[in-house]
Design an enzyme around this catalytic site. Structure first.
Site, PDB file in Angstrom:
ATOM      1  N   HIS A  41      -8.018 -12.886 -20.807  1.00  0.00           N
ATOM      2  CA  HIS A  41      -6.686 -13.396 -21.188  1.00  0.00           C
ATOM      3  C   HIS A  41      -6.825 -14.076 -22.564  1.00  0.00           C
ATOM      4  CE1 HIS A  41      -2.645 -14.521 -20.944  1.00  0.00           C
ATOM      5  NE2 HIS A  41      -2.656 -15.431 -20.002  1.00  0.00           N
ATOM      6  N   CYS A  80      -3.389 -22.906 -17.054  1.00  0.00           N
ATOM      7  CA  CYS A  80      -2.652 -21.913 -17.842  1.00  0.00           C
ATOM      8  C   CYS A  80      -1.239 -21.697 -17.320  1.00  0.00           C
ATOM      9  CB  CYS A  80      -3.421 -20.596 -17.847  1.00  0.00           C
ATOM     10  SG  CYS A  80      -3.770 -19.985 -16.202  1.00  0.00           S
ATOM     11  N   ARG A 107       1.482 -21.549 -26.422  1.00  0.00           N
ATOM     12  CA  ARG A 107       1.414 -20.081 -26.334  1.00  0.00           C
ATOM     13  C   ARG A 107       2.288 -19.459 -27.427  1.00  0.00           C
ATOM     14  NH1 ARG A 107       0.256 -17.596 -21.827  1.00  0.00           N
ATOM     15  NH2 ARG A 107      -0.372 -15.978 -23.275  1.00  0.00           N
ATOM     16  N   GLN A 125      -4.239 -16.583 -24.344  1.00  0.00           N
ATOM     17  CA  GLN A 125      -4.222 -17.899 -23.691  1.00  0.00           C
ATOM     18  C   GLN A 125      -5.260 -18.833 -24.325  1.00  0.00           C
ATOM     19  OE1 GLN A 125      -2.297 -18.856 -20.669  1.00  0.00           O
ATOM     20  NE2 GLN A 125      -3.037 -20.852 -21.321  1.00  0.00           N
ATOM     21  N   ARG A 134       0.348  -6.125 -21.288  1.00  0.00           N
ATOM     22  CA  ARG A 134      -0.221  -6.861 -20.146  1.00  0.00           C
ATOM     23  C   ARG A 134      -0.358  -5.875 -19.001  1.00  0.00           C
ATOM     24  NH1 ARG A 134       1.468 -12.478 -17.150  1.00  0.00           N
ATOM     25  NH2 ARG A 134       0.329 -13.241 -18.960  1.00  0.00           N
ATOM     26  N   ASP A 139      -7.052 -22.578 -12.390  1.00  0.00           N
ATOM     27  CA  ASP A 139      -6.087 -21.470 -12.409  1.00  0.00           C
ATOM     28  C   ASP A 139      -5.808 -21.129 -10.947  1.00  0.00           C
ATOM     29  OD1 ASP A 139      -4.541 -19.253 -13.124  1.00  0.00           O
ATOM     30  OD2 ASP A 139      -6.259 -17.980 -13.650  1.00  0.00           O
TER      31      ASP A 139
HETATM   32  N1  NVA Z   1      -5.533 -15.501 -13.269  1.00  0.00           N
HETATM   33  C1  NVA Z   1      -4.089 -15.447 -13.322  1.00  0.00           C
HETATM   34  C2  NVA Z   1      -3.597 -15.863 -14.671  1.00  0.00           C
HETATM   35  C3  NVA Z   1      -2.104 -15.925 -14.813  1.00  0.00           C
HETATM   36  C4  NVA Z   1      -1.676 -16.341 -16.174  1.00  0.00           C
HETATM   37  C5  NVA Z   1      -3.627 -14.038 -12.974  1.00  0.00           C
HETATM   38  O1  NVA Z   1      -4.196 -13.082 -13.509  1.00  0.00           O
HETATM   39  O2  NVA Z   1      -2.707 -13.900 -12.166  1.00  0.00           O
HETATM   40  N1   CP Z   2      -0.237 -18.366 -18.619  1.00  0.00           N
HETATM   41  C1   CP Z   2       0.422 -17.199 -18.598  1.00  0.00           C
HETATM   42  O1   CP Z   2      -0.043 -16.159 -19.066  1.00  0.00           O
HETATM   43  O2   CP Z   2       1.660 -17.275 -18.033  1.00  0.00           O
HETATM   44  P1   CP Z   2       2.611 -16.034 -17.694  1.00  0.00           P
HETATM   45  O3   CP Z   2       1.956 -15.258 -16.592  1.00  0.00           O
HETATM   46  O4   CP Z   2       3.911 -16.654 -17.282  1.00  0.00           O
HETATM   47  O5   CP Z   2       2.765 -15.196 -18.931  1.00  0.00           O
END
Ligand code: NVA
Ligand code: CP
Length: 326
Positions: A132, A266, A311, A135, A105, A225
């Site tokens: 993502h 999410c 997930r 997800q 990540r 989101d």
């Molecule tokens: N768009 C958000 C998703 C978190 C799971 C981010 O990248 O922070």
């Molecule tokens: N939805 C998601 O990716 O959550 P986290 O950021 O907690 O992994």
């Protein structure tokens, strides 16, 4: 030897492959519920690298790896040389010589692609600024559980249409032939390259990008989101002013004209003041709820938390799919 089967972005997969992953996720969920052991990947080792924070993705990769019988090692990005003292390519070669699979990540999509190019083992994208993908398997698995089938569904994403989740939802829906509407102010709509990808991989979905809230009409599911994603350095107030009309609330839900529209997110979500950031935004701007109001969040929380649990099952399916023949 075949090239390792990484999971970096949705457009690398066909409709049939994504559907297979969704069904495999449902199968793993069943095994877990029945408490049927499934240590199919005993003896393998995987590494998890997180440059950004995570609750769901980290937990899902950890538990899924363990359930499959693997040893799971977390490599915090502050504790390894990656990017500071060692290039992504060199790190990839080293990790690939020791681990059987790597989750990453981070910020740049280019980095996860470089990792996959040089590791020689499967690499799974646990979120980048652009996509993502893990997800999405959980999200469409949840839709299949809720509606019984993905055929003929119409989903609408409302909010920041230029973030990783919006991109992934747009492209995945197109590949799966699920009708999708992205509703966002003009400055936060998906870039034309992302829309072009969705069109190029479209299997019969109606795709609409608009700033009009009325476009939620007929939607079976509304998705949102956070308004500011991890790593974005922007003026929070400006973003709030831009996106407040796009909040998911009772008024917007009524515009669907349906009584059985579900809401998904999410997570994490800003729906109350029970977080440090939520509280500080409340103290600064007097807003207790951002992308979704608390009443709607609570009402739809069974599905939202089902989506979160999924997930685990979907990440297990993705890892198994990559590693089963290795
Ligand atoms: N768009 C958000 C998703 C978190 C799971 C981010 O990248 O922070
Ligand atoms: N939805 C998601 O990716 O959550 P986290 O950021 O907690 O992994």
């Amino acid at each position: 030897m075949n090239a390792p089967l990484s999971f970096l972005k949705e457009v690398d997969f066909s409709k049939e492959e994504l559907l297979e992953l969704i069904d495999l996720s449902l199968h793993f969920k069943q095994l877990k519920k029945e408490k049927t052991p499934h240590h199919y990947l005993e003896g393998l080792n995987i590494a998890l690298i997180f440059e950004k924070t995570s609750t769901r993705t980290r937990s899902a990769f950890t538990v899924a790896g363990q359930d499959l019988g693997m040893q799971v090692t977390y490599l915090g990005s502050d504790e390894i040389q990656l990017g500071r003292k060692e290039s992504v390519a060199d790190t990839a070669k080293v990790l690939g010589s020791m681990f059987d699979g790597i989750e990453y990540r981070g910020f740049k999509q280019e980095d996860v692609e470089t990792l996959a190019r040089y590791a020689g083992v499967p690499v799974w994208n646990g979120l980048t600024d652009t996509w993502h993908p893990t997800q999405m398997i959980a999200d469409f698995m949840t839709l299949k559980e809720v509606f019984g089938s993905l055929e003929g569904l119409h989903i609408a994403y409302v909010g920041d249409g230029r973030n990783n989740v919006a991109h992934s939802l747009l492209v995945t829906a197109a590949i799966l032939g699920v009708n999708i509407t992205i509703i966002a102010p003009a400055s936060l709509q998906p870039e034309k390259e992302i829309v072009a990808l969705a069109e190029q991989h479209n299997n019969g979905a109606l795709i609409k990008i608009t700033d009009e809230l009325e476009a939620v009409e007929g939607a079976d599911m509304l998705y949102t989101d956070v308004w500011v994603s991890m790593g974005e350095e922007i003026d929070f107030k400006e973003r709030i002013d831009l996106l407040l009309p796009y909040q998911i609330n009772a008024e917007l839900l009524a515009k669907t004209g349906k009584t059985n529209t579900v809401v998904m997110h999410c997570l994490p979500a800003f729906h109350d003041r029970k977080t440090e950031i939520g509280l500080s935004l409340y103290e600064k701007y007097g807003l207790a709820e951002l992308e979704i109001t608390d009443d709607i969040f609570q009402k739809h929380s069974p599905i939202i938390f089902q989506e979160a649990e999924n997930r685990l099952h979907s990440i297990k399916a993705i890892m198994y799919y990559s590693l089963k023949e290795g």
